[in-house]
Scaffold this motif. Structure first.
Motif, PDB file in Angstrom:
ATOM      1  N   ASP A 124      62.584  60.427  79.895  1.00 43.40           N
ATOM      2  CA  ASP A 124      63.851  59.282  80.059  1.00 43.40           C
ATOM      3  C   ASP A 124      63.233  57.716  79.564  1.00 43.40           C
ATOM      4  OD1 ASP A 124      65.797  61.379  80.624  1.00 43.40           O
ATOM      5  OD2 ASP A 124      65.482  60.839  82.867  1.00 43.40           O
ATOM      6  N   GLN A 127      62.727  57.283  75.789  1.00 46.07           N
ATOM      7  CA  GLN A 127      63.888  57.076  75.003  1.00 46.07           C
ATOM      8  C   GLN A 127      64.089  55.776  74.582  1.00 46.07           C
ATOM      9  OE1 GLN A 127      65.966  59.265  73.789  1.00 46.07           O
ATOM     10  NE2 GLN A 127      65.400  60.997  74.396  1.00 46.07           N
ATOM     11  N   ARG A 144      63.125  67.412  76.601  1.00 47.97           N
ATOM     12  CA  ARG A 144      64.122  67.593  78.066  1.00 47.97           C
ATOM     13  C   ARG A 144      65.013  68.633  78.282  1.00 47.97           C
ATOM     14  NH1 ARG A 144      67.653  65.308  81.468  1.00 47.97           N
ATOM     15  NH2 ARG A 144      67.086  63.698  82.806  1.00 47.97           N
TER      16      ARG A 144
END
Length: 153
Positions: A124, A127, A144
């Protein structure tokens, strides 16, 4: 001869009495320490159950300082750190659990779940460095999804 035996018996009684008194003092002190320790555990548990995580952390830290071999406070500290997003600290606590009691599944399970949370957090966080339509963003999304898929399968 009877006199010497009588003296020896008297000395033995005095010595025995001394050790009984000394043993009684040690037991009394130990009992007080045990009561204090039990009260600290009860306090920590109440704080934890009430969601007072900062206070519970402090109390459980005191417990581990007094009894580093006591499993439960390490487990609770790990849970507190997971709940507060301190995943590295949680890993350290759960590692301590697996070292103290390798036969207790809770430490292993919580350690693995925390590592998974860390893995997802890494993906995350990454990203933000890749535009949503870039190849890098696609790789991270696939990683992911693959991680999650492998957990389900």
């Amino acid at each position: 001869m009877w006199g010497k035996s009588s003296l020896a018996v008297s000395q033995l009684i005095v010595i025995s009495t001394f050790f009984l008194i000394l043993g009684g003092c040690a037991t009394t002190t130990g009992s007080g320490e045990n009561a204090e320790f039990s009260n600290l555990i009860e306090k920590a548990s109440s704080q934890y159950e009430a969601g007072l995580l900062t206070e519970a952390e402090s109390s459980y830290r005191k417990v581990t300082a007094l009894r580093p071999d006591y499993y439960e406070p390490w487990l609770k500290l790990g849970n507190i750190y997971v709940r507060t997003g301190q995943l590295e600290a949680a890993v350290r606590m759960f590692r301590e659990c697996t070292e103290l009691r390798p036969d207790d599944v809770r430490g292993w399970s919580n350690l693995s779940l925390t590592r998974l949370k860390q893995s997802l957090a890494v993906l995350d966080d990454a990203q933000q460095y890749f535009p949503s339509e870039s190849t890098g963003a696609a790789v991270l999304r696939n990683s992911r999804e693959s991680l999650i898929k492998n957990l389900v399968d």
